[in-house]
Scaffold this active site. Structure first.
Site, PDB file in Angstrom:
ATOM      1  N   GLY A   9      64.590 112.432  49.897  1.00  0.00           N
ATOM      2  CA  GLY A   9      64.338 113.805  50.305  1.00  0.00           C
ATOM      3  C   GLY A   9      64.527 114.719  49.114  1.00  0.00           C
ATOM      4  O   GLY A   9      65.644 114.869  48.623  1.00  0.00           O
ATOM      5  N   SER A  11      64.188 118.462  47.423  1.00  0.00           N
ATOM      6  CA  SER A  11      64.144 119.881  47.791  1.00  0.00           C
ATOM      7  C   SER A  11      63.690 120.783  46.655  1.00  0.00           C
ATOM      8  O   SER A  11      63.453 121.971  46.865  1.00  0.00           O
ATOM      9  CB  SER A  11      65.536 120.329  48.234  1.00  0.00           C
ATOM     10  OG  SER A  11      66.446 120.240  47.145  1.00  0.00           O
ATOM     11  N   GLY A  13      65.775 121.016  44.111  1.00  0.00           N
ATOM     12  CA  GLY A  13      67.063 121.283  43.493  1.00  0.00           C
ATOM     13  C   GLY A  13      67.511 120.173  42.566  1.00  0.00           C
ATOM     14  O   GLY A  13      66.902 119.101  42.497  1.00  0.00           O
ATOM     15  N   ASP A  15      70.342 118.318  42.637  1.00  0.00           N
ATOM     16  CA  ASP A  15      70.970 117.148  43.243  1.00  0.00           C
ATOM     17  C   ASP A  15      69.947 116.113  43.699  1.00  0.00           C
ATOM     18  O   ASP A  15      70.083 114.922  43.401  1.00  0.00           O
ATOM     19  CB  ASP A  15      71.847 117.572  44.420  1.00  0.00           C
ATOM     20  CG  ASP A  15      73.047 118.399  43.994  1.00  0.00           C
ATOM     21  OD1 ASP A  15      73.509 118.223  42.849  1.00  0.00           O
ATOM     22  OD2 ASP A  15      73.522 119.226  44.797  1.00  0.00           O
ATOM     23  N   SER A  16      68.936 116.533  44.426  1.00  0.00           N
ATOM     24  CA  SER A  16      67.946 115.570  44.904  1.00  0.00           C
ATOM     25  C   SER A  16      67.094 115.029  43.761  1.00  0.00           C
ATOM     26  O   SER A  16      66.643 113.876  43.806  1.00  0.00           O
ATOM     27  CB  SER A  16      67.058 116.198  45.979  1.00  0.00           C
ATOM     28  OG  SER A  16      66.358 117.322  45.493  1.00  0.00           O
ATOM     29  N   CYS A 100      70.725 120.459  61.586  1.00  0.00           N
ATOM     30  CA  CYS A 100      69.563 120.184  60.745  1.00  0.00           C
ATOM     31  C   CYS A 100      69.645 118.778  60.155  1.00  0.00           C
ATOM     32  O   CYS A 100      68.653 118.047  60.110  1.00  0.00           O
ATOM     33  CB  CYS A 100      69.487 121.226  59.634  1.00  0.00           C
ATOM     34  SG  CYS A 100      68.082 121.028  58.539  1.00  0.00           S
ATOM     35  N   GLY A 124      70.440 114.007  48.297  1.00  0.00           N
ATOM     36  CA  GLY A 124      71.372 114.449  47.272  1.00  0.00           C
ATOM     37  C   GLY A 124      72.692 114.939  47.814  1.00  0.00           C
ATOM     38  O   GLY A 124      73.409 115.675  47.129  1.00  0.00           O
ATOM     39  N   CYS A 196      69.937 126.428  56.287  1.00  0.00           N
ATOM     40  CA  CYS A 196      69.161 125.215  56.073  1.00  0.00           C
ATOM     41  C   CYS A 196      67.665 125.453  56.277  1.00  0.00           C
ATOM     42  O   CYS A 196      67.229 125.812  57.368  1.00  0.00           O
ATOM     43  CB  CYS A 196      69.653 124.137  57.038  1.00  0.00           C
ATOM     44  SG  CYS A 196      68.813 122.556  56.879  1.00  0.00           S
TER      45      CYS A 196
END
EC number: 2.8.1.13
Length: 384
Positions: A9, A11, A13, A15-16, A100, A124, A196
């Site tokens: 997944g 996004s 960002g 982290d992912s 979510c 992430g 979210c």
């Protein structure tokens, strides 16, 4: 031998993006999936969906993976946002990120990933999964300052068995370092802090678009009217800013806090001083439960709990919510020390050390004046 396919997944960002890179480096067949779950793209000041997608594509090109976008807006509005509004309408303060995760990121997204031939998914999130004898545990991240297991406590065995959290053992500072070292185009992108999938925007203005304002009296805990509120949905227990009261109403100079709501009379109660008795609770009741192991702890089990994100673990004892109550569905927590501003609608999440046991939605917290803390009934989604 074919590589194991994992759908990440993404996004837009950091982290992912680092998650996808780490898995590619580990030899997985990585596919990125960008979820669009909110249609309000015209609100460009606050909704950055288009830029997020551009960032995802740029990262995918850099690390050499395929990426696609999927629209879960209908599922999000039906399973998450509708419940979000119902809870606020009932005077409670929901946590949309919890729902979510359970309904979109680890249900709709997981199902779609499986249709793409994935064996597992990855996100992430800062958390860990541990398998012991075919059973799966949800653990806190090694970096407790970034741990997100609170938001993931509704995940079940089936979901955890197909989930990877590559960042669970890595400090956030190291994740940023990795992003910069490999030249990710979004390495300096700030972390998202908004609702979210909805984004960062003035919350009261956003909520006002969907819920009508219903002004009513604002009273002190001894019944004195000190002002008017704009609608109970727009306030939460423990709120200090935005009340419209200075610190001089009783001469003490201490700040005012939201301390209770009476739904029937449409009254907002406020109390002066952070440690006012109306803001302190030793016992709570929670329902709409979800247990990682599939069942609740034993009644009388000593554990720890959080009643809000980033709160320190608080020692407590797990119990049934009544003589005939099933603790798998409705439970109570008895805390060793009084907890501040325990809020109906938020999640009470239980831990044994680093192991997240699951939890439930807070219905009631016993305070010095329980009349304003009666369970606030709301139509809950049965799917949650």
């Amino acid at each position: 031998m074919s590589k194991q396919r994992v759908v990440v997944g993404m996004s837009g960002g950091v982290d992912s993006s680092v998650t996808a890179w780490l898995l590619k480096e580990q030899g997985y067949d990585v596919v990125g999936l960008f979820m669009k779950n909110w249609e309000d793209d015209d609100d460009s000041e606050y909704c950055s969906t288009r830029q997020d997608w551009i960032d995802v594509v740029s990262v995918a090109d850099l690390i050499g993976i395929d990426v696609e976008a999927v629209n879960f807006a209908a599922e999000y509005k039906d399973r998450v946002f509708a419940e979000f509004l119902r809870e606020y309408s009932a005077g409670r303060t929901p946590n949309p990120d919890v729902l979510c995760n359970a309904e979109i990121k680890f249900k709709a997204f997981l199902d779609h990933a499986m249709s793409l031939g994935a064996e597992t998914i990855a996100t992430g999130h800062y958390a860990r999964v541990r398998e012991i004898d075919g059973r799966f545990e949800l653990l806190k991240a090694r970096d407790h300052t970034k741990d997100q297991s609170y938001f993931l406590h509704r995940l079940n065995q089936a979901q955890l068995s197909k989930t990877l959290f590559p960042l669970g053992d890595i400090p956030k500072t190291k994740v940023r370092e990795i992003a910069e070292q490999i030249g990710l185009p979004n390495a300096k992108k700030k972390d998202s802090t908004g609702i979210c999938f909805i984004g960062e925007r003035p919350f009261r203005d956003f909520l006002n678009r969907y819920l009508p304002t219903r002004p009513g009296p604002m009273k002190t805990t001894d019944g004195k009217t000190v002002g008017e509120h704009i609608g109970l949905a727009f306030y939460t227990f423990g709120q200090r800013k935005g009340i419209g009261l200075g610190g001089s109403k009783d001469g003490s100079g201490e700040p005012w806090f939201v301390a209770g709501k009476d739904i029937e009379s449409n009254t907002l109660y406020v109390a002066q001083g952070h440690d006012h008795p109306w803001l302190l609770s030793r016992t709570l009741t929670a329902g709409n439960t979800s247990w990682v192991a599939g069942h609740a702890p034993e009644v009388g089990h000593a554990c720890a709990a959080k009643t809000r994100y980033r709160q320190a673990d608080a020692a407590c004892t797990f119990g049934a919510a009544g003589a005939n109550a099933d603790p798998n569905a409705l439970f109570s927590l008895h805390f060793a020390d009084a907890q501040w501003a325990v809020t109906p609608g938020q999640s009470a999440v239980l831990y044994d050390g680093d192991v997240c046991l699951g939890g439930g939605i807070i219905e009631h917290a016993a305070t010095a004046q329980p009349v304003t803390r009666q369970p606030q009934k709301a139509a809950l989604l049965t799917a949650r």
